[in-house]
Design a protein around this motif. Sequence first.
Motif: not given
Length: 364
Positions: A236-242, A244-250, A264-275
Motif C-alpha cells: 500500500s502506498i499513496c502514489a500522489k505523495i510518492e 512528490e517525494i521522488s522530485t525532491l533533492d536528497p 524510506e519511500p514506499g516506492l523502494n518496497r515496490v521496486i524491490r518487490s517487482a525485482y
Amino acid sequence: MSTLQCGIVGLPNVGKSTLFNALSNAGIEAANYPFCTIEPNVGMVNVPDVRMDQLVELVQPERNIPTHVRFTDIAGLVSGASTGEGLGNKFLGHIRETQAILHVVRCHQDDDVIHVQGRVNPLDDIQTIETELALADLECIEKQLTKLKKQTKTGDPNAQALLNQLSMLHTTLQTQPLRRASLDSELIEYAHQLNLITIKPVLYVANIDEQPSQLAQQHLLEIEHYAHAESSEVISICAKIESEISTLDPEDKALFLADLGLEEPGLNRVIRSAYQLLKLRTFFTAGPQEVRAWTIQAGQPADQAAGVIHTDFQKGFIRAEVISYDDFITHEGERGAKEAGLWRLEGRDYIVQDGDIIYFRFNV
C-alpha cells in the motif's frame, strides 16, 4: 541477460501513470480522463539496495553502478477490452510482452478524479481486469485448439498431447486465472510458452490516501485476502505523495520522510518487490575502480552469471572466486575475508547466491 520488464496495469485513473512518474521521474502526462496513456511508457529504475551502499562505503570505488528493473506503464483497461473496447486489444498485447504484472488498485476517494466505474470498489476493479485478461487468454487458447485439432487428424502424437494440455488450461480459465490454480509444472511451463497473461505473477499496489479512511483500510484488507489466495504480495502506498517525494533533492527528501515517520519511500518496497517478482537476483563485483551490481535469474550457475558481464567470461570460464556479502562486510573486505578462510573457489555449476561478491577467472 536481456532486461525483463514489469507491466503496470489497472483501470483508468487508478494512479498508474502517477506511480510510473514517481518510479521513473519521467514526467509523463497523468491526466484525469481515461486512455491518457496510449503508447506504453518505459522506465529503467535503479533498485534500492542497502548492500550496495555499504559496499561503496567500505570499498570507496571510483564509481558505482546499481542494478535496475524495467517498468512499462500500460494504458488503463476497461470492461470489454478483450473485444477491443478502449483500444483493448493493443493494450493487452503490451501486457503479453511483460514477464510480471504490477496491478494498481484504487483504494482512495477523490471527487476530483473520475472513477471509470463510477464508484470505488477495489475487488470489483480487480475482477474487471482479471476477466478481461482471462478472456484474452481464452481467445489465444481457442486459436491454438483449432490448429491442434487439425494436426491430430494427421496422427501426430505430440499434437494430441498438447491438445490435452491446452484443453486443461481452457477448462481452468473458465473459473479462475491460471496463477490461482493448482497446475503441475508441465502445464505451467506450457502456459508460459504460450505467453498467457493470467499465468504471470502479480504484485498488487493499493493506492491509498495520505490519511487512509476506515473504508480504505477495509478495502486494503479485502485486497490482501484476495492476494493471499494466490500467494501474491500487496503493497500500500499513496502514489500522489510518492510522486512528490521522488522530485525532491536528497536532503529535502530525507527531511520529508522524517516528517512522515518513514525510513524510506514506499516506492523502494515496490521496486524491490517487482525485482523479486521477476525472480531476479543480484551479485556484485567490487574493486577500487568500480562496485557494480549485476542482475541474474534465480538459480543461475556461475558460468552463466559470468556471461552477464561478458560473453568471453562464460566461454573461457575457469573458476569463480566467491565471498558472501555478509562475510565481505563483517571482515571489512576481500583481504579480511581471505584471512578468515571465507574466500571460496567455485566451478561453473555453482549456483550463484543473492549478494555474492564474485571475481571470475577466465581464459580465451
